[in-house]
Design a protein around this motif. Structure first.
Motif, PDB file in Angstrom:
ATOM      1  N   THR A 165       0.812  -1.203   0.000  1.00  0.00           N
ATOM      2  CA  THR A 165       0.000   0.000   0.000  1.00  0.00           C
ATOM      3  C   THR A 165       0.849   1.258   0.000  1.00  0.00           C
ATOM      4  O   THR A 165       1.969   1.287   0.499  1.00  0.00           O
ATOM      5  CB  THR A 165      -0.911   0.047   1.249  1.00  0.00           C
ATOM      6  N   SER A 166       0.266   2.299  -0.546  1.00  0.00           N
ATOM      7  CA  SER A 166       0.811   3.646  -0.443  1.00  0.00           C
ATOM      8  C   SER A 166      -0.308   4.542   0.069  1.00  0.00           C
ATOM      9  O   SER A 166      -1.487   4.294  -0.210  1.00  0.00           O
ATOM     10  CB  SER A 166       1.306   4.136  -1.801  1.00  0.00           C
ATOM     11  N   SER A 167       0.038   5.572   0.830  1.00  0.00           N
ATOM     12  CA  SER A 167      -0.992   6.438   1.392  1.00  0.00           C
ATOM     13  C   SER A 167      -0.503   7.877   1.454  1.00  0.00           C
ATOM     14  O   SER A 167       0.698   8.142   1.537  1.00  0.00           O
ATOM     15  CB  SER A 167      -1.407   5.964   2.783  1.00  0.00           C
ATOM     16  N   ILE A 168      -1.463   8.793   1.408  1.00  0.00           N
ATOM     17  CA  ILE A 168      -1.192  10.219   1.479  1.00  0.00           C
ATOM     18  C   ILE A 168      -2.180  10.807   2.483  1.00  0.00           C
ATOM     19  O   ILE A 168      -3.373  10.462   2.456  1.00  0.00           O
ATOM     20  CB  ILE A 168      -1.398  10.900   0.107  1.00  0.00           C
ATOM     21  N   GLY A 169      -1.710  11.666   3.373  1.00  0.00           N
ATOM     22  CA  GLY A 169      -2.620  12.354   4.274  1.00  0.00           C
ATOM     23  C   GLY A 169      -2.642  11.798   5.681  1.00  0.00           C
ATOM     24  O   GLY A 169      -1.595  11.641   6.322  1.00  0.00           O
ATOM     25  N   ALA A 170      -3.833  11.442   6.193  1.00  0.00           N
ATOM     26  CA  ALA A 170      -4.028  11.129   7.605  1.00  0.00           C
ATOM     27  C   ALA A 170      -3.124  10.009   8.096  1.00  0.00           C
ATOM     28  O   ALA A 170      -2.541  10.092   9.176  1.00  0.00           O
ATOM     29  CB  ALA A 170      -5.490  10.773   7.856  1.00  0.00           C
ATOM     30  N   TYR A 171      -2.991   8.953   7.291  1.00  0.00           N
ATOM     31  CA  TYR A 171      -2.195   7.829   7.781  1.00  0.00           C
ATOM     32  C   TYR A 171      -0.712   8.169   7.841  1.00  0.00           C
ATOM     33  O   TYR A 171       0.018   7.685   8.701  1.00  0.00           O
ATOM     34  CB  TYR A 171      -2.419   6.588   6.914  1.00  0.00           C
ATOM     35  N   VAL A 172      -0.255   9.010   6.952  1.00  0.00           N
ATOM     36  CA  VAL A 172       1.137   9.470   6.993  1.00  0.00           C
ATOM     37  C   VAL A 172       1.406  10.209   8.299  1.00  0.00           C
ATOM     38  O   VAL A 172       2.422   9.977   8.972  1.00  0.00           O
ATOM     39  CB  VAL A 172       1.451  10.379   5.784  1.00  0.00           C
ATOM     40  N   THR A 173       0.466  11.074   8.688  1.00  0.00           N
ATOM     41  CA  THR A 173       0.601  11.787   9.960  1.00  0.00           C
ATOM     42  C   THR A 173       0.624  10.810  11.124  1.00  0.00           C
ATOM     43  O   THR A 173       1.421  10.945  12.062  1.00  0.00           O
ATOM     44  CB  THR A 173      -0.567  12.781  10.134  1.00  0.00           C
ATOM     45  N   PHE A 174      -0.246   9.817  11.064  1.00  0.00           N
ATOM     46  CA  PHE A 174      -0.304   8.796  12.118  1.00  0.00           C
ATOM     47  C   PHE A 174       1.028   8.062  12.250  1.00  0.00           C
ATOM     48  O   PHE A 174       1.544   7.868  13.352  1.00  0.00           O
ATOM     49  CB  PHE A 174      -1.428   7.805  11.809  1.00  0.00           C
ATOM     50  N   VAL A 175       1.608   7.624  11.135  1.00  0.00           N
ATOM     51  CA  VAL A 175       2.880   6.899  11.178  1.00  0.00           C
ATOM     52  C   VAL A 175       3.990   7.772  11.743  1.00  0.00           C
ATOM     53  O   VAL A 175       4.800   7.324  12.574  1.00  0.00           O
ATOM     54  CB  VAL A 175       3.266   6.382   9.773  1.00  0.00           C
ATOM     55  N   ARG A 176       4.038   9.032  11.320  1.00  0.00           N
ATOM     56  CA  ARG A 176       5.067   9.939  11.817  1.00  0.00           C
ATOM     57  C   ARG A 176       4.944  10.125  13.332  1.00  0.00           C
ATOM     58  O   ARG A 176       5.942  10.068  14.065  1.00  0.00           O
ATOM     59  CB  ARG A 176       4.959  11.287  11.103  1.00  0.00           C
ATOM     60  N   ASP A 177       3.713  10.316  13.818  1.00  0.00           N
ATOM     61  CA  ASP A 177       3.508  10.490  15.261  1.00  0.00           C
ATOM     62  C   ASP A 177       3.825   9.205  16.022  1.00  0.00           C
ATOM     63  O   ASP A 177       4.416   9.244  17.103  1.00  0.00           O
ATOM     64  CB  ASP A 177       2.056  10.910  15.535  1.00  0.00           C
ATOM     65  N   ARG A 178       3.446   8.061  15.451  1.00  0.00           N
ATOM     66  CA  ARG A 178       3.727   6.790  16.117  1.00  0.00           C
ATOM     67  C   ARG A 178       5.221   6.560  16.249  1.00  0.00           C
ATOM     68  O   ARG A 178       5.705   6.105  17.297  1.00  0.00           O
ATOM     69  CB  ARG A 178       3.088   5.632  15.339  1.00  0.00           C
ATOM     70  N   GLU A 179       5.984   6.845  15.206  1.00  0.00           N
ATOM     71  CA  GLU A 179       7.432   6.673  15.272  1.00  0.00           C
ATOM     72  C   GLU A 179       8.045   7.576  16.338  1.00  0.00           C
ATOM     73  O   GLU A 179       8.984   7.187  17.031  1.00  0.00           O
ATOM     74  CB  GLU A 179       8.055   6.967  13.902  1.00  0.00           C
ATOM     75  N   HIS A 180       7.488   8.786  16.493  1.00  0.00           N
ATOM     76  CA  HIS A 180       7.984   9.711  17.517  1.00  0.00           C
ATOM     77  C   HIS A 180       7.716   9.160  18.912  1.00  0.00           C
ATOM     78  O   HIS A 180       8.610   9.143  19.776  1.00  0.00           O
ATOM     79  CB  HIS A 180       7.315  11.069  17.334  1.00  0.00           C
ATOM     80  N   PHE A 181       6.493   8.675  19.144  1.00  0.00           N
ATOM     81  CA  PHE A 181       6.135   8.154  20.467  1.00  0.00           C
ATOM     82  C   PHE A 181       6.842   6.835  20.776  1.00  0.00           C
ATOM     83  O   PHE A 181       7.140   6.533  21.935  1.00  0.00           O
ATOM     84  CB  PHE A 181       4.623   7.950  20.564  1.00  0.00           C
ATOM     85  N   GLU A 182       7.114   6.039  19.730  1.00  0.00           N
ATOM     86  CA  GLU A 182       7.682   4.707  19.943  1.00  0.00           C
ATOM     87  C   GLU A 182       9.097   4.767  20.506  1.00  0.00           C
ATOM     88  O   GLU A 182       9.592   3.780  21.060  1.00  0.00           O
ATOM     89  CB  GLU A 182       7.658   3.917  18.629  1.00  0.00           C
ATOM     90  N   LYS A 183       9.757   5.907  20.387  1.00  0.00           N
ATOM     91  CA  LYS A 183      11.088   6.053  20.966  1.00  0.00           C
ATOM     92  C   LYS A 183      11.040   6.022  22.489  1.00  0.00           C
ATOM     93  O   LYS A 183      12.039   5.736  23.149  1.00  0.00           O
ATOM     94  CB  LYS A 183      11.719   7.372  20.499  1.00  0.00           C
ATOM     95  N   ARG A 184       9.855   6.310  23.059  1.00  0.00           N
ATOM     96  CA  ARG A 184       9.726   6.371  24.516  1.00  0.00           C
ATOM     97  C   ARG A 184       8.833   5.277  25.079  1.00  0.00           C
ATOM     98  O   ARG A 184       8.991   4.888  26.241  1.00  0.00           O
ATOM     99  CB  ARG A 184       9.173   7.746  24.923  1.00  0.00           C
ATOM    100  N   VAL A 185       7.886   4.795  24.293  1.00  0.00           N
ATOM    101  CA  VAL A 185       6.971   3.754  24.764  1.00  0.00           C
ATOM    102  C   VAL A 185       6.904   2.653  23.715  1.00  0.00           C
ATOM    103  O   VAL A 185       7.446   2.775  22.626  1.00  0.00           O
ATOM    104  CB  VAL A 185       5.561   4.317  25.046  1.00  0.00           C
ATOM    105  N   GLY A 186       6.208   1.559  24.020  1.00  0.00           N
ATOM    106  CA  GLY A 186       6.100   0.449  23.087  1.00  0.00           C
ATOM    107  C   GLY A 186       5.206   0.759  21.908  1.00  0.00           C
ATOM    108  O   GLY A 186       4.537   1.803  21.847  1.00  0.00           O
ATOM    109  N   TYR A 187       5.174  -0.170  20.955  1.00  0.00           N
ATOM    110  CA  TYR A 187       4.431   0.013  19.708  1.00  0.00           C
ATOM    111  C   TYR A 187       2.949   0.261  19.959  1.00  0.00           C
ATOM    112  O   TYR A 187       2.345   1.157  19.367  1.00  0.00           O
ATOM    113  CB  TYR A 187       4.628  -1.234  18.833  1.00  0.00           C
ATOM    114  N   THR A 188       2.350  -0.522  20.869  1.00  0.00           N
ATOM    115  CA  THR A 188       0.913  -0.407  21.112  1.00  0.00           C
ATOM    116  C   THR A 188       0.545   0.945  21.700  1.00  0.00           C
ATOM    117  O   THR A 188      -0.367   1.629  21.218  1.00  0.00           O
ATOM    118  CB  THR A 188       0.432  -1.528  22.048  1.00  0.00           C
ATOM    119  N   LEU A 189       1.245   1.356  22.761  1.00  0.00           N
ATOM    120  CA  LEU A 189       0.965   2.657  23.373  1.00  0.00           C
ATOM    121  C   LEU A 189       1.261   3.797  22.393  1.00  0.00           C
ATOM    122  O   LEU A 189       0.548   4.803  22.358  1.00  0.00           O
ATOM    123  CB  LEU A 189       1.779   2.830  24.651  1.00  0.00           C
ATOM    124  N   ALA A 190       2.318   3.641  21.605  1.00  0.00           N
ATOM    125  CA  ALA A 190       2.647   4.662  20.610  1.00  0.00           C
ATOM    126  C   ALA A 190       1.525   4.789  19.590  1.00  0.00           C
ATOM    127  O   ALA A 190       1.180   5.901  19.154  1.00  0.00           O
ATOM    128  CB  ALA A 190       3.961   4.315  19.921  1.00  0.00           C
TER     129      ALA A 190
END
Length: 294
Positions: free
Chosen positions: A125-150
């Motif tokens: 898949t490729s995506s533009i918009g909302a999911y891209v923002t979600f992935v970027r935010d998840r990667e930021h949070f995952e540095k401090r918490v696990g994948y699920t919480l991120a």
């Protein structure tokens, strides 16, 4: 044939289990960090290998596919990601021991389609918009918490700041304009109903399945984005309006010079307009025989 050369993403989620499965099946393993792994694989491909095995997630597999697409080199896979969409969709066992046996010689070779956007490969898949923002935010949070919480944190952050943009889609020389917050492009026909929205249709039509969301309600809009990328969510009761097309190629203009695009869960900055196309049977993929079980 002897076991092919194996390349392992040292940072994939099940790297230790992958090492064990490969060692037990007699593979010679070359291990590297994700940023260096493609160079190792390229050296082997340029050296004339007939088959390579790559152990890692869909992003790692896409890197290998970039190297061997439209060549005679066969690609075998040891799934090492979180979701392993590509392996599941192509009858490749997610059990590492069984996948190693398939790669070592028990499997068969078949053609597999891949997608391109501006000459970058994507397998699922490729995506533009909302999911891209979600992935970027998840990667930021995952540095401090696990994948699920991120993922939970990214979900709420994305919902609180959901933005729409103008999308111009060109198909067969005709242009359509939309105001959307999410565009999704899948390799192969995708399910359009819950709870499997966005997952690949078994024995479905070939092509690129383009879905453009036209709703604006935040929760409903983001629900379709999550469902389309993450194989469906039973919690999403209502869907916003969307248009969908099954095409061999299309061009997407976002009225800006560049955009961040999701490709199999990885984010890339690409120049616009975005030129999408499908390459049929571009890979010689090693898969389990039709009567094999995972």
């Amino acid at each position: 044939m002897p076991p092919p050369k194996a390349f392992l993403n040292a940072k994939c989620g099940n790297a230790e289990a992958a090492r064990k499965a490969l060692a037990e099946n007699g593979f010679e393993v070359e291990e590297a960090d994700p940023k260096d792994l493609q160079a190792h694989m390229k050296k082997a491909v340029d050296g004339g290998v007939e088959r390579i095995l790559v152990a890692g997630g869909d992003g790692t597999i896409a890197g290998a596919a970039t190297l061997v697409a439209r060549s005679q080199v066969e690609l075998a896979i040891l799934p090492g990601g979180t979701l392993n969409h590509f392996a599941r969709d192509h009858n490749i066992p997610t059990d590492l021991g069984k996948a190693a046996l398939v790669a070592a010689g028990e499997g068969i070779v078949t053609g597999a389609d891949i997608g391109y956007v501006n000459d970058c490969v994507f397998l699922n898949t490729s995506s533009i918009g909302a999911y891209v923002t979600f992935v970027r935010d998840r990667e930021h949070f995952e540095k401090r918490v696990g994948y699920t919480l991120a993922s939970v944190g990214a979900f709420f952050k994305t919902m609180s700041d959901l933005r729409s943009f103008t999308v111009t889609l060109e198909l067969d020389g005709k242009k359509k304009s939309y105001r959307s917050s999410m565009v999704f492009i899948g390799v192969g026909e995708r399910e359009l109903k819950m709870p499997t929205l966005g997952s690949r249709v078994k024995n479905g039509r070939r092509g690129l399945h383009v879905m453009i969301v036209r709703g604006r309600a935040r929760a409903r809009l983001f629900s379709i984005a999550m469902a389309a990328i993450a194989r469906g969510t039973k919690e999403a009761a209502k869907l916003p309006e969307f248009d969908d097309f099954l095409v061999d190629s299309c061009e997407i203009d976002l009225n800006r010079p560049a955009a961040t695009v999701g490709l199999d869960g990885e984010l890339k900055q690409l120049a616009t307009p975005l030129a999408y196309r499908i390459e049929r049977d571009a890979l010689k993929l090693v898969v389990a025989a039709p009567d094999g079980d995972e």
